[in-house]
Design an enzyme around this catalytic site. Structure first.
Site, mmCIF file in Angstrom:
data_model
loop_
_atom_site.group_PDB
_atom_site.id
_atom_site.type_symbol
_atom_site.label_atom_id
_atom_site.label_comp_id
_atom_site.label_asym_id
_atom_site.label_seq_id
_atom_site.Cartn_x
_atom_site.Cartn_y
_atom_site.Cartn_z
ATOM 1 N NE ARG A 85 47.082 40.848 45.432
ATOM 2 C CZ ARG A 85 46.570 39.620 45.529
ATOM 3 N NH1 ARG A 85 45.944 39.238 46.638
ATOM 4 N NH2 ARG A 85 46.668 38.770 44.530
ATOM 5 C CG HIS A 128 41.539 36.928 42.556
ATOM 6 N ND1 HIS A 128 42.305 37.472 43.576
ATOM 7 C CD2 HIS A 128 41.160 35.712 43.016
ATOM 8 C CE1 HIS A 128 42.371 36.633 44.595
ATOM 9 N NE2 HIS A 128 41.663 35.558 44.276
ATOM 10 C CD GLU A 173 46.215 31.960 45.435
ATOM 11 O OE1 GLU A 173 46.569 32.264 46.581
ATOM 12 O OE2 GLU A 173 45.162 31.317 45.203
ATOM 13 C CG ASN A 302 48.645 35.057 47.422
ATOM 14 O OD1 ASN A 302 49.149 36.152 47.633
ATOM 15 N ND2 ASN A 302 47.614 34.890 46.612
ATOM 16 C CE1 TYR A 304 44.994 32.460 52.927
ATOM 17 C CE2 TYR A 304 46.044 32.098 50.814
ATOM 18 C CZ TYR A 304 45.203 32.832 51.618
ATOM 19 O OH TYR A 304 44.587 33.949 51.110
ATOM 20 C CD GLU A 372 45.135 35.930 48.243
ATOM 21 O OE1 GLU A 372 44.813 34.838 48.772
ATOM 22 O OE2 GLU A 372 44.783 36.264 47.112
#
Length: 466
Positions: A85, A128, A173, A302, A304, A372
């Site tokens: 990606r 991005h 995002e 994504n 985290y 991600e």
């Protein structure tokens, strides 16, 4: 505090055809910021602002991927990646948002062809965060016209690569681009204007919808969607009305503000009310939500960390939340005893299971991909060319098990992309934080696969965990 591997870990097998990959972004790895006609982006400008980026770092040379992409593809092949990606750079493809530049287009042609020759599926992200500075000078994402200019750029790159790239995401995002960039000022373009941030949210989503139409027309048969950074948000005290209100506010702006218009075709009513003073409704024109909610083939998630929030700030909490929804009444719990990454982020693999299950249960059925997931840790280099990163291995192990738990819970999860393939320019943290499974010596640009890369390669080979 270190992350520890699961004790007595059981074997885990992922479904046949599960996609194993790694992710990067153009500005973070390419370098060559003034080469072959590339024009400045908002991040080039932001990096020049005193104090905006740790150590005054810039996107030059990053990981020098623009010149070393062939070497990097060979690394991917050696690791056994099934997919890669990457993002395409708007300022390289249409410098100053003007006419297409063949040199930028040729680079992505070469990259895609090299990936395909190596048996690696290219996954392209159109945006991005590297908005051409000329568009920011005209208002950036706060200006509705930027959504249409984005569609022009999308048409240029999709019509060039659409015969070979069969997986696309429009935006990465948009929360970060709008909130961190236009409200909190800690990402490019560094503005602190809540009204502009609200406008940016809508125009980013409009740009997504317009780009989806471009992909449908120029890459028929390909899979297309967008990527959102989603956070489970829980109250410090489930019995506290103030904490539950804090959850509503933070979850609303972090998750529902993007999930609902894309997957349900409407902004959440409570957020429309919250954001009324900042003009959300003023930006929504007839037909916009139909464009934004165009059917998706996939949703990238994504992940985290999660958030534990309270409406009664106290010792062990820190203020947080977008200012226009009452930051003085919202705080994040910081003393919960969880291990943390070098970024200070709590390690919460169970949160990945939770957020995947939530999307599965609360929204229309859609294939999900973890686009991600990763962590920064201080890597230990040895003179023998070894880079030990035990904490990252443990992080990967725990989060892949959490992803598998979501599959067992009924989630249609079809792939996982580690962030990131390479150590890189990590936005406002510059080069101070390393997320890669491949170590990059920024002085020599030497690449060294870390312990985590070898471990991940074994996972890919076995399609599971031992």
């Amino acid at each position: 505090m270190s992350v520890q591997p699961a004790e007595a870990a059981t074997e885990v097998a992922f479904p046949p055809g599960f996609v194993w990959g790694a992710a990067t972004a153009a500005f973070q790895i390419e370098g060559s910021t003034t080469v072959d006609g590339r024009s400045p982006s908002v991040w080039d400008t932001f990096c020049r602002q005193p104090g905006a980026v740790v150590n005054g770092d810039t996107g030059e040379p990053a990981a020098d991927h623009y010149r070393r992409y062939g070497e990097d593809v060979e690394l991917m092949r050696d690791l056994g990646l099934g997919a890669y990606r990457f993002s395409t750079a708007w300022p390289r493809i249409r410098p100053d948002a003007g006419e297409p530049d063949s040199r930028g287009l040729d680079f992505y042609d070469r990259l895609v062809d090299r990936l395909l020759a190596a048996g690696i599926a290219p996954w392209a992200t159109l945006y991005h965060w590297d908005l051409p500075q000329t568009l920011e000078d005209d208002g950036g994402w706060a200006n509705r016209d930027t959504a249409y200019r984005f569609a022009e750029y999308a048409e240029t790159i999709v019509s060039r690569l659409g015969d070979r790239v069969v997986s696309w995401t429009t935006l990465n995002e948009p929360w970060c681009a709008a909130i961190l960039g236009y409200a909190q000022g800690i990402h490019a373009p560094g503005r602190t204007d809540p009204k502009a941030a609200v406008a940016a949210v809508h125009h980013l989503l409009l740009g997504h919808g317009l780009a989806m139409d471009v992909i449908r027309r120029h890459a028929p048969g390909s899979k297309a969607g967008l990527t959102l950074n989603l956070f489970p948000v829980v109250p410090a005290d489930p019995g506290s009305a103030a904490d539950l209100e804090a959850v509503r506010r933070i979850d609303g702006l972090q998750n529902r503000l993007f999930l609902d218009p894309v997957l349900r075709g409407a902004y959440p009513e409570d957020l429309v009310e919250d954001l009324a003073p900042f003009g959300l409704a003023d930006h929504v024109r007839a037909g916009d939500l139909g464009v934004i909610s165009a059917p998706l083939d996939l949703l990238g998630v994504n992940y985290y960390r999660g958030y534990q929030v309270t409406g009664t700030p106290r010792e062990g909490t820190e203020p947080g939340g977008p200012a226009w929804i009452g930051a003085e009444t919202v705080a994040f719990v910081t003393d919960d005893g969880l291990p943390r990454t070098e970024s200070g982020w709590q390690v919460q693999p169970d949160g990945l299971t939770d957020i995947l299950l939530r999307v599965h249960r609360e929204y229309p059925a859609i294939p999900l991909y973890i686009t991600e997931n990763g962590a920064a840790y201080p890597d230990h280099e040895h003179g023998d060319g070894q880079v030990d990163d035990h904490d990252r291995v443990a992080f990967l192990d725990s989060h892949l098990r959490a992803a598998h738990a979501a599959i067992l819970g009924g989630v249609d999860l079809r792939g996982y992309f580690y962030w990131s393939l390479l150590d890189n320019f990590e936005w406002a943290e510059g080069y101070a934080k390393r997320f890669g499974i491949v170590h990059v010596d920024y002085e020599t640009q030497r690449r060294t696969p870390k312990q985590s890369a070898r471990w991940y390669s074994q996972v890919i080979n076995h399609n599971g965990l031992g």
